[in-house]
Design a protein around this motif. Structure first.
Motif, PDB file in Angstrom:
ATOM      1  N   SER A  92      -2.365 -15.512 -12.128  1.00  0.00           N
ATOM      2  CA  SER A  92      -1.991 -15.394 -10.706  1.00  0.00           C
ATOM      3  C   SER A  92      -0.477 -15.455 -10.535  1.00  0.00           C
ATOM      4  N   HIS A  93       0.158 -16.333 -11.312  1.00  0.00           N
ATOM      5  CA  HIS A  93       1.614 -16.457 -11.238  1.00  0.00           C
ATOM      6  C   HIS A  93       2.274 -15.118 -11.556  1.00  0.00           C
ATOM      7  N   THR A  95       0.830 -12.166 -11.602  1.00  0.00           N
ATOM      8  CA  THR A  95       0.409 -11.133 -10.636  1.00  0.00           C
ATOM      9  C   THR A  95       1.292 -11.172  -9.396  1.00  0.00           C
ATOM     10  N   SER A  96       1.561 -12.394  -8.912  1.00  0.00           N
ATOM     11  CA  SER A  96       2.378 -12.510  -7.703  1.00  0.00           C
ATOM     12  C   SER A  96       3.784 -11.976  -7.950  1.00  0.00           C
ATOM     13  N   LEU A  97       4.300 -12.183  -9.147  1.00  0.00           N
ATOM     14  CA  LEU A  97       5.632 -11.652  -9.451  1.00  0.00           C
ATOM     15  C   LEU A  97       5.596 -10.130  -9.549  1.00  0.00           C
ATOM     16  N   GLN A  99       3.637  -8.056  -8.089  1.00  0.00           N
ATOM     17  CA  GLN A  99       3.451  -7.401  -6.783  1.00  0.00           C
ATOM     18  C   GLN A  99       4.767  -7.199  -6.032  1.00  0.00           C
ATOM     19  N   THR A 100       5.723  -8.106  -6.214  1.00  0.00           N
ATOM     20  CA  THR A 100       6.986  -7.951  -5.484  1.00  0.00           C
ATOM     21  C   THR A 100       7.710  -6.683  -5.904  1.00  0.00           C
ATOM     22  N   ILE A 103       4.935  -3.548  -9.835  1.00  0.00           N
ATOM     23  CA  ILE A 103       4.608  -3.408 -11.253  1.00  0.00           C
ATOM     24  C   ILE A 103       3.085  -3.352 -11.391  1.00  0.00           C
ATOM     25  N   PRO A 104       2.552  -2.355 -12.145  1.00  0.00           N
ATOM     26  CA  PRO A 104       1.094  -2.210 -12.254  1.00  0.00           C
ATOM     27  C   PRO A 104       0.429  -3.470 -12.811  1.00  0.00           C
ATOM     28  N   ALA A 106      -1.927  -3.805 -14.883  1.00  0.00           N
ATOM     29  CA  ALA A 106      -2.200  -3.740 -16.328  1.00  0.00           C
ATOM     30  C   ALA A 106      -1.063  -4.397 -17.113  1.00  0.00           C
ATOM     31  N   ARG A 107       0.118  -4.349 -16.563  1.00  0.00           N
ATOM     32  CA  ARG A 107       1.280  -4.905 -17.235  1.00  0.00           C
ATOM     33  C   ARG A 107       1.180  -6.430 -17.361  1.00  0.00           C
ATOM     34  N   LEU A 143       8.118  -9.019 -17.693  1.00  0.00           N
ATOM     35  CA  LEU A 143       7.138  -8.341 -16.840  1.00  0.00           C
ATOM     36  C   LEU A 143       7.579  -6.946 -16.399  1.00  0.00           C
TER      37      LEU A 143
END
Lengths: 307, 296
Positions: A92-93, A95-97, A99-100, A103-104, A106-107, A143
């Motif tokens: 989740s950590h 993913t939240s980064l 999204q800003t 970034i896909p 899958a990465r 990331l």
């Protein structure tokens, strides 16, 4: 490329960084060295736009941080390993980064795999060891697959296997042609990983050079000599202009003349050489010598208790 | 060592924007357990307390004093869960930023988003929308539950425009429907009150940075300030009282003009909304000012 120009920063009356200028080149690992409290982290925070300099500028690929359109994808940073909400999972950590910076998803799995955290990706980060946190911090820096990377003390808290992993990772990142800026207070670590070197003490620049140059220009070639007759050899070598220190075990430490001259002189004087070895001053020693005056907090090993 | 396989979108176009950062804040918000505990308490305590207090009031209507009868408002009473839920809203609103400061996560956040305003705006959107939805659910559930309890205790609807004397003399406790004059608006504003408070708390969090500090001040503003005000001369007290955030909340949910108890103490509902929105905006702007000027 990271460009730091005349950077200065004070916290109240404490001067953290003073008139610091250096350039971090592309495609190599640049070590950022200094004793604890010398201003390394402050400098990195200013490069990342977190702290505002009192004077001077810091740019990444020619732009100040605040003008970068997709920061994660241009510059990744590991500034502090514990900068994670303890109740949030690693996935989740990340993913939240992601999204800003668009970034896909899958990465996220890819970097989790890269740092070896896939197995614990859904576990709360608060349950992580320091080493796992460090890996998660490295994952977030990677990331956005950025060309510029900053790592503040990345091997802190890692076990030997982890330390080797970080070294190899940094080297492979540099081989990709990325700009790597990595800080450490451990000279020996830099000797192993870095090519270029920025050394600071008390917030001021001490050296901006390559690791090899740094050692060469700051060490005096010394030769250790053991022989059948130390005192006579001492006189002979002194006559050749050597500067000699006699050690407790009778061996000589000779500077200003090299091994060939010493060997030839011994032969012509009929003195048998038992050992003749050039002494390589370690980067650690050079570093200690150079920064001795700029360490803010000296420790003593001989604490006296007075009543 | 392969560092990347994933095809990244081009960096030539666009920039980090509010949409992406809001998605990120939503991910952060829902991925910690404390969020769900807080939301659960807001709903459960909100409805539970409203039900409990309405039940007590309904059961003892016949023994109620004239004062109690005169001030009884079946809508405002159904929203008395605010006593607890408003505090939890404050905790949640402050914590979504103070937890970032206490863990150091704020530095990671600001190292991914170049404009600090975007971070504040995204957090505001997430907390305000979530609390508005949860607040409305709580408000409507509390309202209907309370009216059911009142009806079960023999409550009756008073004719529109009935005087306070009618209410006091009534043998049964008053009940309203959602279609009664002003009721729908009051219930909707009840949820809005919580949403506005969450923005105020978020602003406080950005200013104070520490969880304990921000929550203390929030509780102080809501609960302690009105108590202190009681010690002031009545002239001053009366002129300042309507501006108390807790009184603004009451002003937003009171429906009946029969309750003389509040006369002069409360603004009209929409003025109260405006004043509270102004408070929230001031706190949020102050938070933005600090966010942009202080080192992270």
């Amino acid at each position: 490329m990271i460009d730091v120009k005349n950077l200065s920063k004070s916290y109240g009356k404490t001067r953290a960084v003073h008139d610091l200028s250096f350039t971090v080149e592309t495609g190599v690992i640049t070590g950022f060295l200094g004793p604890n409290g010398s201003g390394k982290s402050t400098t990195m925070r200013m490069i990342m736009g977190l702290d505002r300099p009192n004077r001077g500028t810091a740019t990444i690929n020619g732009k100040p941080f605040h003008e970068i359109k997709w920061p994660l994808r241009e510059v990744g940073a590991l500034l502090e390993a514990k900068a994670i909400h303890p109740g949030r999972s690693a996935r989740s950590h990340l993913t939240s980064l992601a999204q800003t910076n668009a970034i896909p998803k899958a990465r996220v799995d890819e970097v989790l795999d890269l740092v070896g955290l896939t197995q614990v990706a859904n576990r709360k980060a608060g349950k992580f060891s320091l080493g796992m946190n460090q890996r998660l911090g490295i994952a977030s820096a990677l990331l956005g697959d950025p060309a510029v990377l900053l790592f503040d003390e990345p091997i802190n808290g890692l076990d030997p296997e982890g330390i080797r992993w970080v070294r190899e990772l940094l080297q492979s990142l540099a081989r990709d042609g990325r700009t790597i800026f990595v800080s450490s207070h451990l000279m020996s670590e830099m000797a192993l990983t870095a090519t270029d070197l920025v050394v600071i003490g008390r917030g001021e620049l001490i050296a901006d050079t390559t690791v090899n140059n740094f050692i060469d220009s700051n060490t005096v070639a010394t030769v250790l000599v053991r022989s059948s007759d130390s005192s006579r050899l001492n006189q002979v070598l002194a006559g050749l202009g050597g500067s000699i220190t006699t050690q407790d075990d009778g061996s000589l430490l000779v500077t200003k003349i090299d091994g060939t001259q010493i060997g030839n002189a011994a032969l012509s004087s009929g003195i048998a050489i038992h050992e003749l070895s050039p002494q390589q001053a370690s980067l650690e020693e050079v570093f200690m010598e150079l920064t001795a005056d700029s360490v803010d907090f000296h420790g003593t090993t001989n604490a006296k208790v007075t009543s | 060592m392969t560092v990347t396989n994933t095809q990244m979108p081009s960096t030539d176009r666009g920039h980090v924007g509010l949409a992406g950062v809001t998605r990120s804040e939503w991910t952060k918000f829902r991925s910690v357990r404390s969020t769900w505990i807080c939301l659960f308490i807001i709903v459960l305590a909100g409805i539970g307390l409203s039900v409990l207090l309405t039940f007590i009031q309904a059961a003892r209507w016949s023994q109620s004093s004239l004062q109690e009868r005169a001030t009884f408002d079946p809508v405002a009473f159904s929203q008395s869960g605010h006593f607890i839920s408003q505090l939890v809203v404050g905790i949640l609103g402050a914590m979504i930023i103070t937890s970032e400061y206490s863990t150091g996560l704020i530095r990671t956040t600001l190292a991914t988003v170049p404009k600090r305003f975007t971070v504040l705006a995204a957090k505001k959107i997430v907390i305000a929308v979530v609390i508005l939805v949860v607040g409305e659910v709580t408000a409507f559930a509390s309202f209907f539950a309370a009216q059911i309890i009142l009806t079960a205790h023999g409550g009756t609807q008073l004719p529109a425009g009935a005087s306070i004397v009618t209410q006091v003399k009534s043998a049964s406790i008053p009940v309203v429907t959602i279609m009664s004059p002003g009721v729908l608006q009051a219930v909707v504003l009840s949820g809005a009150y919580l949403a506005l408070l969450s923005i105020l708390a978020l602003g406080l969090g950005f200013i104070i940075r520490s969880t304990a500090g921000a929550i203390s001040i929030f509780v102080g503003i809501l609960l302690v300030l009105p108590i202190i005000l009681n010690f002031f001369p009545s002239g001053f007290k009366n002129s300042v009282e309507p501006y108390m955030p807790s009184n603004l909340g009451i002003a937003m949910v009171v429906t009946t003009t029969r309750t003389t108890d509040w006369a002069g103490v409360l603004f009209t509902p929409w003025v109260a909304v405006l004043v509270l929105a102004l408070y929230a905006a001031v706190f949020l702007l102050a938070g933005l000012w600090f966010l942009q000027r202080r080192d992270a």
